[in-house]
Design an enzyme around this catalytic site. Sequence first.
Site, PDB file in Angstrom:
ATOM      1  N   LYS A  36       0.826  -1.204   0.000  1.00 55.78           N
ATOM      2  CA  LYS A  36       0.000   0.000   0.000  1.00 55.78           C
ATOM      3  C   LYS A  36       0.865   1.261   0.000  1.00 55.78           C
ATOM      4  O   LYS A  36       0.587   2.219  -0.730  1.00 55.78           O
ATOM      5  CB  LYS A  36      -0.924  -0.003   1.219  1.00 55.78           C
ATOM      6  N   ARG A  72       7.653  -7.145  31.498  1.00 60.66           N
ATOM      7  CA  ARG A  72       7.718  -5.779  32.017  1.00 60.66           C
ATOM      8  C   ARG A  72       6.333  -5.243  32.358  1.00 60.66           C
ATOM      9  O   ARG A  72       6.169  -4.444  33.281  1.00 60.66           O
ATOM     10  CB  ARG A  72       8.406  -4.882  30.997  1.00 60.66           C
ATOM     11  N   ARG A  93       8.217   2.013   9.884  1.00 59.17           N
ATOM     12  CA  ARG A  93       8.635   3.393  10.141  1.00 59.17           C
ATOM     13  C   ARG A  93       8.752   4.114   8.808  1.00 59.17           C
ATOM     14  O   ARG A  93       9.511   3.704   7.930  1.00 59.17           O
ATOM     15  CB  ARG A  93       9.958   3.426  10.894  1.00 59.17           C
ATOM     16  N   GLU A 155       2.082  -1.617  14.013  1.00 59.12           N
ATOM     17  CA  GLU A 155       2.392  -0.267  14.476  1.00 59.12           C
ATOM     18  C   GLU A 155       3.070   0.492  13.347  1.00 59.12           C
ATOM     19  O   GLU A 155       4.010  -0.001  12.734  1.00 59.12           O
ATOM     20  CB  GLU A 155       3.323  -0.293  15.686  1.00 59.12           C
ATOM     21  N   ALA A 167      15.928  10.207  17.389  1.00 63.19           N
ATOM     22  CA  ALA A 167      15.400   9.011  18.054  1.00 63.19           C
ATOM     23  C   ALA A 167      16.410   7.867  18.018  1.00 63.19           C
ATOM     24  O   ALA A 167      16.558   7.113  18.985  1.00 63.19           O
ATOM     25  CB  ALA A 167      14.090   8.586  17.401  1.00 63.19           C
ATOM     26  N   HIS A 171      18.064   6.318  21.367  1.00 66.25           N
ATOM     27  CA  HIS A 171      17.907   4.889  21.653  1.00 66.25           C
ATOM     28  C   HIS A 171      19.259   4.246  21.966  1.00 66.25           C
ATOM     29  O   HIS A 171      19.381   3.454  22.910  1.00 66.25           O
ATOM     30  CB  HIS A 171      17.265   4.191  20.458  1.00 66.25           C
TER      31      HIS A 171
END
Length: 219
Positions: A36, A72, A93, A155, A167, A171
């Site tokens: 897509k 966690r 991403r 996501e 970012a 990280h």
Amino acid sequence: MELDLAGSNINISDDINSWEEVNLLYNSALKQIRTKIEILNEEFQEVHRYNPIEHVKFRLKEPESIVKKLRRNGYESTIANMVRYVNDIAGIRIICSFTSDIYRIAEMISNQKDIQVLTIKDYIMNPKASGYRSYHMIVSIPVYLSDRIVNVKVEIQIRTVAMDFWASLEHKIQYKFESKAPAHINSELYECARMVADLDARMLSLNDEIQAISEGSSV
């Protein structure tokens, strides 16, 4: 039969019994959304003569990372909990040039009829305390198998090149310090995030001015 891996009301442990099945489903979901995005990218290049997408990254979360995330958050490490509570097993991403492109792409994805937007977190309008900025979407897309349809969560993160650079560096630093970086480093990272936001705003303003001049000269 239709299963919903994007919801929390269906017990899917009897239908999805192994990591191999999880891997198949989430890889299939990634392939569909990848197609897509490639179509949208090609349309912009051919029709609009403008490409808002710099590049795209796809990844499937490693089993070890999924287990750590479950523990966690206080969940038992089961396949059912994996697909029910971990929203970023499949991740995409999308890197853009300008902040305006982020919202344009998010809208185009939302308008796809077979994609259901489950949640949105706008860390551009509302940055994290660390200074982190990005636009996050959790979407559901149907994967058609031979005997059933499975709705799978993916996501999607959309950010500018500058946001992605920050970012990535943040990280690496937090990984090195196991998320316990010294206060002065966190402070410096926050200041860099502020500078990145200012750079994005100035570059967008500059691009808008160039576009206005180009449109004026073509009249």
